[in-house]
Write an enzyme that holds these catalytic residues in place. Structure first.
Site, PDB file in Angstrom:
ATOM      1  N   CYS A  87       0.686  -1.059  -0.003  1.00  0.00           N
ATOM      2  CA  CYS A  87      -0.069   0.124   0.031  1.00  0.00           C
ATOM      3  C   CYS A  87       0.831   1.238   0.118  1.00  0.00           C
ATOM      4  O   CYS A  87       1.508   1.603  -1.138  1.00  0.00           O
ATOM      5  CB  CYS A  87      -1.167   0.080   1.170  1.00  0.00           C
ATOM      6  N   HIS A 191      -3.771  -4.262  -0.426  1.00  0.00           N
ATOM      7  CA  HIS A 191      -3.395  -4.727   1.127  1.00  0.00           C
ATOM      8  C   HIS A 191      -3.111  -6.447   1.091  1.00  0.00           C
ATOM      9  O   HIS A 191      -4.231  -7.191   0.969  1.00  0.00           O
ATOM     10  CB  HIS A 191      -4.291  -4.449   2.169  1.00  0.00           C
ATOM     11  N   GLU A 193      -2.042  -8.508   2.627  1.00  0.00           N
ATOM     12  CA  GLU A 193      -2.142  -9.272   3.919  1.00  0.00           C
ATOM     13  C   GLU A 193      -3.650  -9.534   4.129  1.00  0.00           C
ATOM     14  O   GLU A 193      -4.256 -10.364   5.114  1.00  0.00           O
ATOM     15  CB  GLU A 193      -1.448  -8.575   5.073  1.00  0.00           C
TER      16      GLU A 193
END
Length: 211
Positions: A87, A191, A193
């Site tokens: 990001c 993102h 994750e």
């Protein structure tokens, strides 16, 4: 393998570290994930991950406030340590950020981070969106398919970049760079994750990557 997740006061550190541990397990790699604000730990890591969320200028200032951290990231990646920015961590790879004034980035990829045009769509772009890329075009994308969905939260994006440094895009009122690579330095605007199996696969690819 030691994976350094840089702690400079920005980013989903716990989520990123858990995702990296899972990615290492799925890739069959023995790995230690270290969330750290210590430049020496980053210098000796085999992988460097720089998360980020919020404004470009704030993240740049937060990184600069950790003594020696920016320099050690520069040196370690210059000698070949693979790097992944997430990001705003990816945005910091660019030449400049134009959010809250003009703020220099690392300058590893060409272009500025500017507010998205979005063409009538709401900002920030928040939610799941599909990826567009050529299958087989880069090892980081191995096992992914075009239109695989990943999770975005951002109002600013890379503009005036170099085509060869963008390996995947998304569409949000126009083409938006989603994954960038310059040598051993890579970044995802989304993102990773929070992107479930697609994100974990990309992280596994990053851990296996030999640029």
């Amino acid at each position: 393998m030691r994976i350094a997740v840089v702690d400079y006061g920005s980013g989903n550190l716990a989520s990123a570290s858990r995702a990296l541990a899972l990615a290492a397990d799925r890739a069959g790699l023995p790995a230690e994930v270290l969330v750290t604000a210590e430049p020496e730990v980053v210098a000796n890591a085999q992988r460097i991950v720089l998360p980020g969320q919020g404004a470009f200028a704030d993240c740049a200032a937060g990184l600069a406030a950790v003594p020696g951290m920016r320099d050690v990231i520069e040196r370690a990646t210059a000698r070949g340590t693979p790097f992944l920015g997430i990001c705003v961590g990816m945005q910091l790879m660019a030449e400049r950020g134009l959010e809250h004034g003009v703020t220099p980035g690392f300058g590893w990829i060409k272009g500025d981070i500017a507010e998205m045009e979005a063409r009538g769509l709401r900002l920030p772009q928040m939610g799941w969106n599909g990826l567009d890329f050529v299958p087989g075009s880069h090892p980081l994308l191995d096992g992914l398919q075009p239109d695989d969905h990943v999770y975005f939260v951002h109002s600013y994006a890379l503009t005036n970049g170099m085509a060869g440094e963008t390996i995947a895009t998304t569409d949000y009122g126009g083409v938006v760079p989603a994954v960038v690579v310059a040598g051993n330095r890579a970044g995802t605007q989304f993102h990773v994750e929070k992107s479930q199996d697609v994100g974990i696969r990309l992280l596994s690819n990053f851990l296996l990557w030999a640029p």
